[in-house]
Design a protein around this motif. Structure first.
Motif, PDB file in Angstrom:
ATOM      1  N   ARG A  12      22.330  34.848  32.692  1.00  0.00           N
ATOM      2  CA  ARG A  12      23.485  35.713  32.954  1.00  0.00           C
ATOM      3  C   ARG A  12      23.098  36.766  33.983  1.00  0.00           C
ATOM      4  O   ARG A  12      21.981  37.286  33.957  1.00  0.00           O
ATOM      5  CB  ARG A  12      23.936  36.431  31.672  1.00  0.00           C
ATOM      6  CG  ARG A  12      24.489  35.506  30.591  1.00  0.00           C
ATOM      7  CD  ARG A  12      24.834  36.313  29.357  1.00  0.00           C
ATOM      8  NE  ARG A  12      23.663  36.881  28.724  1.00  0.00           N
ATOM      9  CZ  ARG A  12      23.683  37.826  27.773  1.00  0.00           C
ATOM     10  NH1 ARG A  12      24.825  38.345  27.386  1.00  0.00           N
ATOM     11  NH2 ARG A  12      22.559  38.267  27.250  1.00  0.00           N
ATOM     12  N   LEU A  13      24.032  37.091  34.857  1.00  0.00           N
ATOM     13  CA  LEU A  13      23.816  38.160  35.809  1.00  0.00           C
ATOM     14  C   LEU A  13      24.224  39.502  35.195  1.00  0.00           C
ATOM     15  O   LEU A  13      23.618  40.534  35.463  1.00  0.00           O
ATOM     16  CB  LEU A  13      24.608  37.904  37.100  1.00  0.00           C
ATOM     17  CG  LEU A  13      24.454  38.927  38.226  1.00  0.00           C
ATOM     18  CD1 LEU A  13      22.990  39.010  38.679  1.00  0.00           C
ATOM     19  CD2 LEU A  13      25.353  38.577  39.393  1.00  0.00           C
ATOM     20  N   PHE A  14      25.246  39.467  34.337  1.00  0.00           N
ATOM     21  CA  PHE A  14      25.773  40.678  33.719  1.00  0.00           C
ATOM     22  C   PHE A  14      25.583  40.644  32.202  1.00  0.00           C
ATOM     23  O   PHE A  14      25.444  39.581  31.609  1.00  0.00           O
ATOM     24  CB  PHE A  14      27.264  40.830  34.034  1.00  0.00           C
ATOM     25  CG  PHE A  14      27.567  41.070  35.491  1.00  0.00           C
ATOM     26  CD1 PHE A  14      27.584  42.359  36.005  1.00  0.00           C
ATOM     27  CD2 PHE A  14      27.825  39.998  36.350  1.00  0.00           C
ATOM     28  CE1 PHE A  14      27.850  42.578  37.340  1.00  0.00           C
ATOM     29  CE2 PHE A  14      28.097  40.220  37.690  1.00  0.00           C
ATOM     30  CZ  PHE A  14      28.108  41.512  38.187  1.00  0.00           C
ATOM     31  N   ALA A  15      25.629  41.834  31.607  1.00  0.00           N
ATOM     32  CA  ALA A  15      25.484  41.932  30.154  1.00  0.00           C
ATOM     33  C   ALA A  15      26.757  41.544  29.428  1.00  0.00           C
ATOM     34  O   ALA A  15      26.729  41.170  28.257  1.00  0.00           O
ATOM     35  CB  ALA A  15      25.086  43.360  29.768  1.00  0.00           C
ATOM     36  N   SER A  16      27.884  41.637  30.095  1.00  0.00           N
ATOM     37  CA  SER A  16      29.162  41.239  29.454  1.00  0.00           C
ATOM     38  C   SER A  16      30.137  40.758  30.512  1.00  0.00           C
ATOM     39  O   SER A  16      29.882  40.900  31.702  1.00  0.00           O
ATOM     40  CB  SER A  16      29.752  42.439  28.704  1.00  0.00           C
ATOM     41  OG  SER A  16      30.186  43.435  29.588  1.00  0.00           O
ATOM     42  N   SER A  46      30.520  42.962  33.624  1.00  0.00           N
ATOM     43  CA  SER A  46      31.508  42.344  34.508  1.00  0.00           C
ATOM     44  C   SER A  46      32.926  42.438  33.969  1.00  0.00           C
ATOM     45  O   SER A  46      33.860  41.972  34.622  1.00  0.00           O
ATOM     46  CB  SER A  46      31.159  40.865  34.741  1.00  0.00           C
ATOM     47  OG  SER A  46      31.443  40.086  33.579  1.00  0.00           O
ATOM     48  N   GLY A  47      33.110  42.991  32.790  1.00  0.00           N
ATOM     49  CA  GLY A  47      34.455  43.096  32.231  1.00  0.00           C
ATOM     50  C   GLY A  47      35.098  41.757  31.951  1.00  0.00           C
ATOM     51  O   GLY A  47      36.320  41.618  32.013  1.00  0.00           O
ATOM     52  N   GLY A  48      34.284  40.766  31.656  1.00  0.00           N
ATOM     53  CA  GLY A  48      34.809  39.435  31.347  1.00  0.00           C
ATOM     54  C   GLY A  48      34.847  38.487  32.524  1.00  0.00           C
ATOM     55  O   GLY A  48      35.121  37.294  32.353  1.00  0.00           O
ATOM     56  N   GLU A  68      38.926  51.997  36.147  1.00  0.00           N
ATOM     57  CA  GLU A  68      37.665  51.293  35.930  1.00  0.00           C
ATOM     58  C   GLU A  68      37.884  49.914  35.321  1.00  0.00           C
ATOM     59  O   GLU A  68      37.082  48.997  35.526  1.00  0.00           O
ATOM     60  CB  GLU A  68      36.741  52.125  35.037  1.00  0.00           C
ATOM     61  CG  GLU A  68      35.343  51.543  34.919  1.00  0.00           C
ATOM     62  CD  GLU A  68      34.351  52.516  34.317  1.00  0.00           C
ATOM     63  OE1 GLU A  68      33.832  52.213  33.227  1.00  0.00           O
ATOM     64  OE2 GLU A  68      34.090  53.566  34.933  1.00  0.00           O
ATOM     65  N   SER A  69      38.976  49.752  34.586  1.00  0.00           N
ATOM     66  CA  SER A  69      39.243  48.460  33.950  1.00  0.00           C
ATOM     67  C   SER A  69      39.534  47.358  34.961  1.00  0.00           C
ATOM     68  O   SER A  69      39.443  46.166  34.635  1.00  0.00           O
ATOM     69  CB  SER A  69      40.413  48.579  32.958  1.00  0.00           C
ATOM     70  OG  SER A  69      41.658  48.661  33.628  1.00  0.00           O
ATOM     71  N   VAL A  70      39.888  47.738  36.193  1.00  0.00           N
ATOM     72  CA  VAL A  70      40.099  46.732  37.239  1.00  0.00           C
ATOM     73  C   VAL A  70      39.031  46.804  38.327  1.00  0.00           C
ATOM     74  O   VAL A  70      38.643  45.771  38.895  1.00  0.00           O
ATOM     75  CB  VAL A  70      41.503  46.852  37.875  1.00  0.00           C
ATOM     76  CG1 VAL A  70      42.571  46.519  36.850  1.00  0.00           C
ATOM     77  CG2 VAL A  70      41.749  48.238  38.456  1.00  0.00           C
ATOM     78  N   ALA A  71      38.540  48.003  38.628  1.00  0.00           N
ATOM     79  CA  ALA A  71      37.548  48.143  39.700  1.00  0.00           C
ATOM     80  C   ALA A  71      36.211  47.526  39.314  1.00  0.00           C
ATOM     81  O   ALA A  71      35.558  46.882  40.147  1.00  0.00           O
ATOM     82  CB  ALA A  71      37.364  49.614  40.056  1.00  0.00           C
ATOM     83  N   GLY A  72      35.782  47.716  38.077  1.00  0.00           N
ATOM     84  CA  GLY A  72      34.514  47.149  37.634  1.00  0.00           C
ATOM     85  C   GLY A  72      34.505  45.626  37.711  1.00  0.00           C
ATOM     86  O   GLY A  72      33.593  45.025  38.308  1.00  0.00           O
ATOM     87  N   PRO A  73      35.506  44.958  37.136  1.00  0.00           N
ATOM     88  CA  PRO A  73      35.569  43.503  37.249  1.00  0.00           C
ATOM     89  C   PRO A  73      35.695  43.010  38.691  1.00  0.00           C
ATOM     90  O   PRO A  73      35.143  41.972  39.045  1.00  0.00           O
ATOM     91  CB  PRO A  73      36.837  43.155  36.447  1.00  0.00           C
ATOM     92  CG  PRO A  73      36.931  44.242  35.431  1.00  0.00           C
ATOM     93  CD  PRO A  73      36.485  45.475  36.168  1.00  0.00           C
ATOM     94  N   ALA A  74      36.413  43.765  39.532  1.00  0.00           N
ATOM     95  CA  ALA A  74      36.542  43.357  40.934  1.00  0.00           C
ATOM     96  C   ALA A  74      35.182  43.388  41.623  1.00  0.00           C
ATOM     97  O   ALA A  74      34.833  42.477  42.390  1.00  0.00           O
ATOM     98  CB  ALA A  74      37.525  44.277  41.665  1.00  0.00           C
ATOM     99  N   ALA A  75      34.399  44.430  41.354  1.00  0.00           N
ATOM    100  CA  ALA A  75      33.062  44.524  41.943  1.00  0.00           C
ATOM    101  C   ALA A  75      32.175  43.385  41.457  1.00  0.00           C
ATOM    102  O   ALA A  75      31.381  42.831  42.222  1.00  0.00           O
ATOM    103  CB  ALA A  75      32.439  45.872  41.595  1.00  0.00           C
ATOM    104  N   ALA A  76      32.313  43.025  40.183  1.00  0.00           N
ATOM    105  CA  ALA A  76      31.527  41.912  39.645  1.00  0.00           C
ATOM    106  C   ALA A  76      31.927  40.595  40.292  1.00  0.00           C
ATOM    107  O   ALA A  76      31.075  39.751  40.596  1.00  0.00           O
ATOM    108  CB  ALA A  76      31.717  41.835  38.131  1.00  0.00           C
TER     109      ALA A  76
END
Length: 213
Positions: free
Chosen positions: A209-213, A21-23, A139-147
């Motif tokens: 947790r839903l995500f690993a990070s 989730s990128g935090g 990816e540093s913003v798209a990944g967290p947005a998707a999470a």
């Protein structure tokens, strides 16, 4: 940008990014992120810190002017959180495996950090340094947005409109990173994000947790 690079940047690409989730999950659990309005500053801050560092390391790995082992150590030195270092290496392994399968060629194996793995895969795919820097920054913003969509049930239109609004900032970070890629390693960005580090450590200790990070 080539179709192959677009494929690598696609959130559906099986590189393991969907499980991180990128935090965001840590920020949600800590009460620091609850809606689209709060997601905006979170993404801007992440792009300026973790995104900038990742884009520069990925661009440097793609450029081939520095040893990969040295770049990997530089990546470790820029992550204060052991949990973040472990997550980064897990993503790197997934990406190298997926990249080798898609490209049909042998790539280095091991525990390369995610940013370094991006540079390796991007170079093997024939991407330019700028394309790889743009991939990492995006990816540093798209990944967290998707999470955030999955965790908070946000309006998908508003969420992706927010990501789109960061286009110029993503492009600026990518250009800066590409320019720095061939320079001395001590000139690569080393921006820190204490809340991401602290949140990652707390998140790693949570039983559910839903995500690993």
């Amino acid at each position: 940008m080539s179709a192959l690079v677009l494929l690598l940047a696609d959130g559906r690409f099986p590189s393991g990014g969907y499980s991180h989730s990128g935090g965001v999950e840590g920020a949600v659990a800590g009460g620091r992120l609850a809606d689209v309005d709060e997601l905006g500053p979170f993404l801007v801050g992440r792009l300026a810190t973790a995104g900038r560092v990742s884009a520069a390391l990925a661009a440097a790995a793609c450029g081939g002017g520095h040893g990969l082992d040295l770049l990997d150590r530089e990546a470790s030195a820029r992550m204060a959180s052991p949990a973040l270092r472990a997550a980064s290496r897990a993503q790197g392994r997934h990406l190298l495996r997926a990249g080798a399968a898609v490209l049909g060629r042998r790539l280095p194996t091991g525990d390369a950090h995610h940013a370094v793995a991006m540079g390796i895969v991007g170079r093997a795919a024939g991407a330019s340094v700028m394309e790889v820097a743009r991939w990492a920054a995006y990816e540093s913003v798209a990944g967290p947005a998707a999470a955030a969509l999955r965790l908070l049930g946000l309006d998908p239109f508003a969420t992706w409109a927010l990501v789109a609004s960061l286009d110029r900032q993503v492009e600026a970070v990518a250009a800066e990173s590409a320019a720095a890629a061939s320079g001395p390693l001590d000139r690569l960005p080393a921006a820190s994000a204490p809340w991401l580090d602290i949140g990652a450590q707390h998140h790693a200790s949570q039983e559910v947790r839903l995500f690993a990070s």
